[in-house]
Design a protein around this motif. Sequence first.
Motif, PDB file in Angstrom:
ATOM      1  N   MET A  62      -9.413  31.424 -22.993  1.00 12.73           N
ATOM      2  CA  MET A  62     -10.784  31.112 -22.014  1.00 12.73           C
ATOM      3  C   MET A  62     -11.653  31.929 -20.778  1.00 12.73           C
ATOM      4  O   MET A  62     -10.650  32.705 -19.840  1.00 12.73           O
ATOM      5  N   ALA A  63     -13.007  31.848 -21.377  1.00 15.56           N
ATOM      6  CA  ALA A  63     -13.190  32.903 -20.396  1.00 15.56           C
ATOM      7  C   ALA A  63     -13.945  32.159 -19.395  1.00 15.56           C
ATOM      8  O   ALA A  63     -13.582  30.859 -19.220  1.00 15.56           O
ATOM      9  N   PHE A  64     -14.049  32.891 -17.906  1.00 16.82           N
ATOM     10  CA  PHE A  64     -14.682  32.604 -16.701  1.00 16.82           C
ATOM     11  C   PHE A  64     -16.072  32.200 -16.841  1.00 16.82           C
ATOM     12  O   PHE A  64     -16.255  33.040 -15.392  1.00 16.82           O
ATOM     13  N   ALA A  65     -16.726  32.671 -17.208  1.00 11.72           N
ATOM     14  CA  ALA A  65     -18.147  33.615 -16.821  1.00 11.72           C
ATOM     15  C   ALA A  65     -18.771  32.345 -16.473  1.00 11.72           C
ATOM     16  O   ALA A  65     -19.077  33.185 -15.491  1.00 11.72           O
ATOM     17  N   GLN A  66     -18.561  31.374 -16.055  1.00 12.06           N
ATOM     18  CA  GLN A  66     -18.790  30.268 -15.011  1.00 12.06           C
ATOM     19  C   GLN A  66     -18.839  30.706 -13.990  1.00 12.06           C
ATOM     20  O   GLN A  66     -19.237  30.181 -12.722  1.00 12.06           O
ATOM     21  N   PHE A  67     -17.931  30.899 -13.599  1.00 14.16           N
ATOM     22  CA  PHE A  67     -17.843  31.515 -11.920  1.00 14.16           C
ATOM     23  C   PHE A  67     -18.237  32.896 -11.948  1.00 14.16           C
ATOM     24  O   PHE A  67     -17.998  32.977 -10.686  1.00 14.16           O
ATOM     25  N   ARG A  68     -18.626  33.992 -12.453  1.00 10.61           N
ATOM     26  CA  ARG A  68     -18.780  34.508 -12.103  1.00 10.61           C
ATOM     27  C   ARG A  68     -20.091  35.015 -10.969  1.00 10.61           C
ATOM     28  O   ARG A  68     -21.096  34.323 -11.620  1.00 10.61           O
ATOM     29  N   PRO A  69     -20.499  35.605 -10.032  1.00 11.63           N
ATOM     30  CA  PRO A  69     -19.676  36.683  -9.607  1.00 11.63           C
ATOM     31  C   PRO A  69     -18.393  35.779  -8.499  1.00 11.63           C
ATOM     32  O   PRO A  69     -18.359  36.834  -7.874  1.00 11.63           O
ATOM     33  N   LEU A  70     -18.134  34.835  -8.395  1.00 12.63           N
ATOM     34  CA  LEU A  70     -17.086  34.688  -7.415  1.00 12.63           C
ATOM     35  C   LEU A  70     -15.335  34.998  -7.793  1.00 12.63           C
ATOM     36  O   LEU A  70     -15.549  35.486  -9.225  1.00 12.63           O
ATOM     37  N   GLU A  71     -14.659  35.234  -7.111  1.00 13.32           N
ATOM     38  CA  GLU A  71     -13.338  36.315  -7.298  1.00 13.32           C
ATOM     39  C   GLU A  71     -12.280  35.021  -7.063  1.00 13.32           C
ATOM     40  O   GLU A  71     -12.786  34.663  -6.021  1.00 13.32           O
ATOM     41  N   ARG A  72     -11.676  34.590  -7.282  1.00 10.55           N
ATOM     42  CA  ARG A  72      -9.897  34.360  -6.800  1.00 10.55           C
ATOM     43  C   ARG A  72      -9.919  34.885  -5.636  1.00 10.55           C
ATOM     44  O   ARG A  72      -8.541  36.291  -5.492  1.00 10.55           O
ATOM     45  N   HIS A  73      -9.318  34.528  -4.839  1.00 10.18           N
ATOM     46  CA  HIS A  73      -8.603  34.912  -3.483  1.00 10.18           C
ATOM     47  C   HIS A  73      -7.083  34.767  -3.621  1.00 10.18           C
ATOM     48  O   HIS A  73      -6.908  33.809  -4.346  1.00 10.18           O
ATOM     49  N   PRO A  74      -6.671  36.474  -4.011  1.00 13.49           N
ATOM     50  CA  PRO A  74      -4.728  36.459  -4.703  1.00 13.49           C
ATOM     51  C   PRO A  74      -4.072  35.350  -3.629  1.00 13.49           C
ATOM     52  O   PRO A  74      -3.187  34.895  -4.311  1.00 13.49           O
ATOM     53  N   HIS A  75      -4.120  35.268  -2.262  1.00 12.76           N
ATOM     54  CA  HIS A  75      -2.935  34.510  -1.551  1.00 12.76           C
ATOM     55  C   HIS A  75      -3.624  33.078  -1.913  1.00 12.76           C
ATOM     56  O   HIS A  75      -3.095  31.612  -1.716  1.00 12.76           O
ATOM     57  N   THR A  76      -5.022  32.261  -1.558  1.00  8.40           N
ATOM     58  CA  THR A  76      -5.771  30.967  -1.139  1.00  8.40           C
ATOM     59  C   THR A  76      -5.841  30.469  -1.980  1.00  8.40           C
ATOM     60  O   THR A  76      -6.105  28.906  -2.685  1.00  8.40           O
ATOM     61  N   ASP A  77      -6.027  30.847  -3.240  1.00  7.54           N
ATOM     62  CA  ASP A  77      -7.101  30.431  -4.920  1.00  7.54           C
ATOM     63  C   ASP A  77      -7.998  29.710  -4.493  1.00  7.54           C
ATOM     64  O   ASP A  77      -8.383  29.925  -5.264  1.00  7.54           O
TER      65      ASP A  77
END
Length: 233
Positions: free
Chosen positions: A1-16
């Motif tokens: 699934m595309a995650f375009a709606q979240f852009r430009p947020l990134e996901r933190h590798p340790h905390t999510d």
Amino acid sequence: MAFAQFRPLERHPHTDEPFIRLPSPQDRIIITPPRREDVPSIVAILNDYPIKKWLDGPPFPYLNEHAEDWIARTKEQSDAVMQELRRANEEDPYGPLVTVSGCPVSCLRGVREDGTEVFLGVVEFTRCGYPDLLNGQERERIVSRNESRKRGDPETVWCIGYYLAAPLHRRGLMSCALRTLLEAWVVPRMGARRIRVETIIGNWGSIRVLEKLGFRIASTGGVWDAGEAEGCD
Ligand SMILES: CC(C)(COP(=O)(O)OP(=O)(O)OC[C@H]1O[C@@H](n2cnc3c(N)ncnc32)[C@H](O)[C@@H]1OP(=O)(O)O)[C@@H](O)C(=O)NCCC(=O)NCCS
């Protein structure tokens, strides 16, 4: 699934958590939602007189329970925005980007070489509470109209609250953080077009930050000798 709606947020590798990274040369700084373990850092900064004297909102002395309340409220709003994005992504992953009710990230953190993070300060966008209006009834009416505006209404008036640990002042950090959030999220994803900030007279650091971003002073004076800058359009 595309995650375009979240852009430009990134996901933190340790905390999510969602996060936004500042551009180079400030790219060792990220902005995330608040965390429970931020309490001691927030309390220390907001009881530091050179910071506190320019902030009209937070109580003084600022206690652990004040920080806990702020973290709980802010985290709840962040979670609500993330929920709006998840829903939009599920309903139409390739559709146009939706407008959301707020900014899900607010806490500046420095990332050290070893990956540990240090809390640096806060930048938050809330609906304007018009603290400078003298007439209580008029203030209530204006605030309630502003609160009732629908998500993305360009007439909504937003306010910015911000502070940074004192040793980090005058390095361009807050200007960079505010510009990044305005350009990446607040204007495109919240549809914000009107932003109004009140500063205490003499707070040249804060006024200069706003000027650098293109805000202009709309009026000075008022019940707490508040200066006010308005801009963004
Ligand atoms: C306001 C605050 C967040 C600014 O953060 P910062 O990272 O130091 O801001 P920046 O470095 O991006 O920009 C500050 C600008 O103000 C200038 N400045 C700072 N103190 C100043 C002073 N006493 N007189 C004149 N200019 C001043 C700096 O030189 C810089 O301008 P420049 O880039 O043109 O040189 C920080 O000072 C702070 O935490 N203050 C206490 C809390 C506060 O006032 N919050 C805002 C309430 S409205």
